[in-house]
Design a protein around this motif. Structure first.
Motif, PDB file in Angstrom:
ATOM      1  N   UNK A  91       0.760  -1.299   0.277  1.00 14.90           N
ATOM      2  CA  UNK A  91      -0.093  -0.161  -0.180  1.00 14.90           C
ATOM      3  C   UNK A  91       0.950   1.238   0.306  1.00 14.90           C
ATOM      4  N   UNK A  92       0.862   2.011  -1.536  1.00 12.90           N
ATOM      5  CA  UNK A  92       1.376   3.475  -0.809  1.00 12.90           C
ATOM      6  C   UNK A  92       0.392   4.034  -1.541  1.00 12.90           C
ATOM      7  N   UNK A  93       0.689   5.283  -0.520  1.00 11.42           N
ATOM      8  CA  UNK A  93       0.075   6.925  -0.846  1.00 11.42           C
ATOM      9  C   UNK A  93       0.625   7.914  -2.560  1.00 11.42           C
ATOM     10  N   UNK A  94       0.204   8.396  -2.790  1.00 12.41           N
ATOM     11  CA  UNK A  94       1.156   9.236  -4.018  1.00 12.41           C
ATOM     12  C   UNK A  94       1.183   9.695  -2.930  1.00 12.41           C
ATOM     13  N   UNK A  95       2.133  10.860  -2.552  1.00 14.08           N
ATOM     14  CA  UNK A  95       2.328  12.301  -1.985  1.00 14.08           C
ATOM     15  C   UNK A  95       1.438  13.090  -2.398  1.00 14.08           C
ATOM     16  N   UNK A  96       0.256  14.145  -2.181  1.00 14.67           N
ATOM     17  CA  UNK A  96      -0.252  15.787  -3.016  1.00 14.67           C
ATOM     18  C   UNK A  96       0.506  16.380  -2.755  1.00 14.67           C
ATOM     19  N   UNK A  97       0.475  17.154  -3.807  1.00 13.65           N
ATOM     20  CA  UNK A  97       1.234  18.605  -3.567  1.00 13.65           C
ATOM     21  C   UNK A  97       0.599  19.423  -3.237  1.00 13.65           C
ATOM     22  N   UNK A  98       0.996  20.530  -2.212  1.00 13.30           N
ATOM     23  CA  UNK A  98       0.275  21.353  -2.006  1.00 13.30           C
ATOM     24  C   UNK A  98       0.495  23.341  -2.011  1.00 13.30           C
ATOM     25  N   UNK A  99      -0.113  24.605  -1.585  1.00 16.31           N
ATOM     26  CA  UNK A  99      -0.488  25.226  -2.066  1.00 16.31           C
ATOM     27  C   UNK A  99      -1.497  25.103  -2.907  1.00 16.31           C
ATOM     28  N   UNK A 100      -1.772  24.115  -3.777  1.00 15.07           N
ATOM     29  CA  UNK A 100      -2.751  24.322  -4.758  1.00 15.07           C
ATOM     30  C   UNK A 100      -4.367  24.215  -4.391  1.00 15.07           C
ATOM     31  N   UNK A 101      -4.885  25.190  -3.004  1.00 11.15           N
ATOM     32  CA  UNK A 101      -6.444  25.585  -2.845  1.00 11.15           C
ATOM     33  C   UNK A 101      -7.308  24.308  -1.929  1.00 11.15           C
ATOM     34  N   UNK A 102      -6.520  23.613  -1.441  1.00  5.71           N
ATOM     35  CA  UNK A 102      -6.832  22.126  -1.610  1.00  5.71           C
ATOM     36  C   UNK A 102      -6.913  20.862  -2.154  1.00  5.71           C
TER      37      UNK A 102
END
Length: 152
Positions: A91-102
Protein backbone atom coordinates in the motif's frame (compact mmCIF):
# COMPACT_ATOMS: atom_id res chain seq x y z
CA UNK A 1 -9.77 48.18 35.06
CA UNK A 2 -10.45 44.74 33.61
CA UNK A 3 -10.77 41.66 35.73
CA UNK A 4 -8.04 39.02 35.44
CA UNK A 5 -10.63 36.62 33.95
CA UNK A 6 -11.57 39.06 31.17
CA UNK A 7 -7.90 39.72 30.39
CA UNK A 8 -7.23 35.97 30.23
CA UNK A 9 -10.18 35.41 27.86
CA UNK A 10 -9.04 38.22 25.55
CA UNK A 11 -5.50 36.78 25.55
CA UNK A 12 -6.80 33.30 24.77
CA UNK A 13 -8.97 34.61 21.92
CA UNK A 14 -6.06 36.55 20.41
CA UNK A 15 -3.83 33.46 20.71
CA UNK A 16 -6.35 31.22 18.92
CA UNK A 17 -7.04 33.70 16.14
CA UNK A 18 -3.37 34.32 15.40
CA UNK A 19 -2.31 30.65 15.20
CA UNK A 20 -3.77 30.14 11.74
CA UNK A 21 -6.66 28.12 13.11
CA UNK A 22 -10.22 29.25 12.82
CA UNK A 23 -13.36 28.56 14.77
CA UNK A 24 -15.47 29.33 11.72
CA UNK A 25 -16.89 26.38 9.73
CA UNK A 26 -15.31 25.81 6.33
CA UNK A 27 -12.24 27.92 7.06
CA UNK A 28 -8.85 26.22 7.15
CA UNK A 29 -5.22 27.06 6.78
CA UNK A 30 -3.40 25.56 3.83
CA UNK A 31 -0.06 23.90 4.48
CA UNK A 32 2.59 24.56 1.87
CA UNK A 33 5.50 22.13 1.64
CA UNK A 34 8.70 23.18 -0.09
CA UNK A 35 9.54 19.89 -1.86
CA UNK A 36 13.16 18.97 -2.39
CA UNK A 37 14.15 18.47 -6.02
CA UNK A 38 16.65 15.67 -6.43
CA UNK A 39 19.28 16.57 -9.01
CA UNK A 40 20.27 12.93 -9.52
CA UNK A 41 18.43 9.62 -9.01
CA UNK A 42 21.37 8.42 -6.85
CA UNK A 43 20.55 11.14 -4.28
CA UNK A 44 16.92 10.11 -4.28
CA UNK A 45 17.82 6.43 -3.90
CA UNK A 46 20.02 7.31 -0.90
CA UNK A 47 17.23 9.28 0.85
CA UNK A 48 14.41 6.78 0.19
CA UNK A 49 13.35 4.22 2.76
CA UNK A 50 11.83 2.03 0.05
CA UNK A 51 12.66 1.76 -3.64
CA UNK A 52 10.86 -0.76 -5.81
CA UNK A 53 9.76 -1.62 -9.29
CA UNK A 54 6.07 -2.34 -9.39
CA UNK A 55 2.72 -1.75 -10.98
CA UNK A 56 -0.17 0.06 -9.26
CA UNK A 57 -3.15 -2.24 -9.74
CA UNK A 58 -5.96 -0.81 -7.60
CA UNK A 59 -6.96 2.05 -5.35
CA UNK A 60 -7.19 1.11 -1.69
CA UNK A 61 -8.70 4.04 0.16
CA UNK A 62 -7.46 7.45 1.21
CA UNK A 63 -5.41 8.97 3.98
CA UNK A 64 -4.53 12.50 5.00
CA UNK A 65 -1.19 14.30 5.09
CA UNK A 66 -0.41 18.01 5.48
CA UNK A 67 -4.16 18.67 5.45
CA UNK A 68 -4.63 17.10 2.00
CA UNK A 69 -6.28 13.84 0.93
CA UNK A 70 -3.81 11.29 -0.41
CA UNK A 71 -4.93 8.36 -2.56
CA UNK A 72 -3.62 4.95 -1.46
CA UNK A 73 -2.77 2.41 -4.15
CA UNK A 74 -2.05 -1.32 -4.07
CA UNK A 75 1.20 -1.94 -5.91
CA UNK A 76 2.19 -5.38 -7.22
CA UNK A 77 5.91 -5.59 -6.54
CA UNK A 78 8.22 -6.91 -9.22
CA UNK A 79 11.50 -6.14 -7.40
CA UNK A 80 12.48 -4.47 -4.12
CA UNK A 81 15.67 -2.50 -4.63
CA UNK A 82 15.88 -1.00 -1.14
CA UNK A 83 13.92 -1.44 2.09
CA UNK A 84 11.43 -3.96 3.38
CA UNK A 85 7.85 -3.27 2.30
CA UNK A 86 6.30 -6.40 3.83
CA UNK A 87 4.45 -9.28 2.16
CA UNK A 88 1.93 -9.10 -0.66
CA UNK A 89 0.93 -6.04 -2.61
CA UNK A 90 2.28 -2.88 -0.98
CA UNK A 91 0.00 0.00 0.00
CA UNK A 92 1.59 3.27 -1.16
CA UNK A 93 -0.05 6.68 -1.07
CA UNK A 94 0.74 9.29 -3.69
CA UNK A 95 2.17 12.36 -1.98
CA UNK A 96 -0.18 15.24 -2.85
CA UNK A 97 0.94 18.65 -4.03
CA UNK A 98 0.41 21.44 -1.55
CA UNK A 99 -0.45 25.13 -1.97
CA UNK A 100 -3.09 24.16 -4.53
CA UNK A 101 -6.23 25.40 -2.83
CA UNK A 102 -7.02 21.97 -1.43
CA UNK A 103 -6.70 20.04 -4.72
CA UNK A 104 -4.39 17.07 -4.08
CA UNK A 105 -3.46 16.19 -7.66
CA UNK A 106 -4.15 19.10 -10.03
CA UNK A 107 -2.15 17.39 -12.81
CA UNK A 108 -3.28 13.86 -11.95
CA UNK A 109 -2.20 11.23 -9.44
CA UNK A 110 1.14 9.75 -10.59
CA UNK A 111 0.22 6.30 -9.25
CA UNK A 112 -3.11 6.35 -11.05
CA UNK A 113 -1.53 4.73 -14.09
CA UNK A 114 -1.73 1.01 -14.62
CA UNK A 115 1.90 0.70 -15.73
CA UNK A 116 5.31 -0.48 -14.51
CA UNK A 117 6.95 2.19 -12.34
CA UNK A 118 10.06 2.91 -10.33
CA UNK A 119 8.77 4.08 -6.96
CA UNK A 120 10.71 5.94 -4.26
CA UNK A 121 8.89 6.03 -0.91
CA UNK A 122 9.27 6.88 2.77
CA UNK A 123 7.15 6.14 5.81
CA UNK A 124 4.94 8.94 7.11
CA UNK A 125 2.67 8.29 10.09
CA UNK A 126 3.08 4.52 9.60
CA UNK A 127 2.14 4.49 5.89
CA UNK A 128 4.28 4.44 2.75
CA UNK A 129 4.11 7.65 0.68
CA UNK A 130 5.93 8.53 -2.52
CA UNK A 131 8.85 10.82 -1.58
CA UNK A 132 7.61 13.85 -3.48
CA UNK A 133 4.63 14.57 -5.71
CA UNK A 134 6.79 14.98 -8.83
CA UNK A 135 9.67 12.51 -8.36
CA UNK A 136 8.17 9.74 -6.23
CA UNK A 137 6.92 7.52 -9.05
CA UNK A 138 8.28 7.45 -12.59
CA UNK A 139 7.40 5.18 -15.52
CA UNK A 140 9.98 2.39 -15.89
CA UNK A 141 9.73 0.33 -19.07
CA UNK A 142 11.09 -3.24 -19.18
CA UNK A 143 14.74 -3.36 -20.26
CA UNK A 144 15.49 0.11 -18.86
CA UNK A 145 18.66 0.34 -16.78
CA UNK A 146 18.40 1.55 -13.21
CA UNK A 147 19.31 5.26 -12.95
CA UNK A 148 21.34 4.65 -9.76
CA UNK A 149 23.80 2.18 -8.29
CA UNK A 150 22.62 -0.08 -5.50
CA UNK A 151 24.88 -0.56 -2.49
CA UNK A 152 26.45 -4.01 -2.40
Amino acid sequence: MRSPMATALVGLLIGVLTTGCSLLPGAHTETCVDWVHFEAPQEQFKEAGLVLIGKPVAKDGETSIYGYTAQIHLVDVEAVLKGEPGPGPVRIASMPLTCTGGVSYPEGDPLDENRRMLIYANRQNGDWFTMTPAQGAVPFEPGTQLPFKRAS
